[in-house]
Design an enzyme around this catalytic site. Sequence first.
Site: not given
Length: 442
Positions: A173, A199, A210
Site C-alpha cells: 500500500t 507489507k 497494519t
Amino acid sequence: MFSNIVNKKLFQNSTTTSFLRHYSTIKNTTTSPKGFKTGTYACGLKKSGALDICLIHSEKECNVAAVFTENKVKAAPVLLSKSLIEKHKNTGFQSLIINSGGANACTGPEGEKNAQTMSFLSSKLVNAKQQSLVMSTGIIGQQLDMKKVELGITKASENLKDDWLSAAKAIMTTDKVPKLVQKQIEIQGKQVNITGICKGAGMIHPNMATMLCTLCTDADISEEALKSALKHSIDYSFNSINVDGDMSTNDTVAVFSNGLAGNKRIDSTNSKEYLLLEKAMRECATELAQMIVRDAEGATKFISVVVRGAKTEKDGKIIANSIATSSLVKTAMYGEDANWGRVLAAVGYSGADGVVPSNISMWFASGYGDNIGIGQKNDPLIAMQFLKDGQPTPKDDEKAAKLLSNKDISIIVDLNNGNQNYTMWTCDLTVDYVKANSHYRT
C-alpha cells in the site's frame, strides 16, 4: 560496561545493515518452497494501476497457523480467516487470497459477504477442498469493487507460477519497496525452504499492526508444533517493532506448511529438528519486521531500543515499548538531538515495576543490534554514555550530534536491576510522516 566513548561489538545478523538496505535488488531465488505457486493481477483497486491481487496456492493441503490483530475492531477477512482456521483445526488449507487497495473493514454485512466471495471463488478456481483464507489491506470503511476483485482473482488463478516478488508487490500500500525473504535449511538430510512476504509501513505497533505477512514452507510439521513455532517467531519480530503506535484492523501473520520437503514429520517442540525450523522462521520474520521499520512512512533512521538488566523480561518489554512509542524520543532522533531526558522520562512513566532511578545507565550509539558485546568482526559499535547510575555524565554535543547523524542508531538503557534484556525496533518521526498520513486518502 561502556566507558564514556567506547568501541564495542554489536550483534548483527544477516538482515539489515544500511537504511533500506539493498531493496532495489530483491529478486526471486531458487529456494522457494516446493509445491507453492503465486498468481497476481492488477484489477484496478489501486489508482496507480499497480498489482493489487495476490493468490497463493499449494498443490498439497497444508497445516496453517495464524495470529491476528488484537484490535477490537476487526476487518471482515480477519474474522473469516480466524473462523475458518478454528473450524478446520489448522489443517487442510491450500490457498490464500489477498487484495490491496481496500481493507474491507467496518463494511458491515456486505463486507462479510465480499470476504466470503473472495474465499469461495479463489478456492474453486484452484480446486481446493477448503475455502481460501483471506487478507485485505487499504483504506478502512470502503466497500470493495467486487467486479474488479472477482476479475482479478480469476486472472491471478490463470497465471500461477513461482514468482514471489510479484506477490510481495501486489500486497503493498504505502510501502516504498516489496518485502520478500527466502531461506533454505537442512533437516534430516532434506532441503527445507521458507519464503516470506509482508507489507507494512504505517500503523505499526506491537501485537500486530497494519501488517500482512505470509510465510510458506515445505517442511513437514504438525499443526501444534507449527503454532508454537509461529508464536515464538512473532514474539521477537513483529511484536517487537513500532512505527507510530497505531494498531490496525487487518493485521495477520499466517504460515503454511505442505510437507513436500520430505523430512520426517516434526511433532515435538523439544526436538532438534523443531528448533532448527523455529530458528529459521524467526530469522525470516525478524528480517521482514525490520524491513517494515526501515520502510516506515517518512522514516530516515532505524532505531534499536535495547533495554538491559531488567528484573523480568516483561519489564524490559514494557520499557522498550514506552521508549519506542514516545513521540518526543522519536522526534529527538530525527533532529539528531541527544536528549536523553526524554528517554529517561519514557522509562519512568512506562509502568514497569523494576525501575530504580539511581541504578539506570544510558548510552546512545551508532549502529544496529540487540546484544551489546556480541557481534561480527568489522562491526564496531560507537557509543556515548549520557547517564551513569542515575546521574548525567559529561557530554560533547558536537560528537553526540555526529553520532546520531547515522542512519542506524541504538538507544541502550541498563536498568541494573536484573539479568533480562529486551530489544525493540522503531524509527524516527518526521515531517514526511505527517505529510504521508495527512494526504493518505487523497
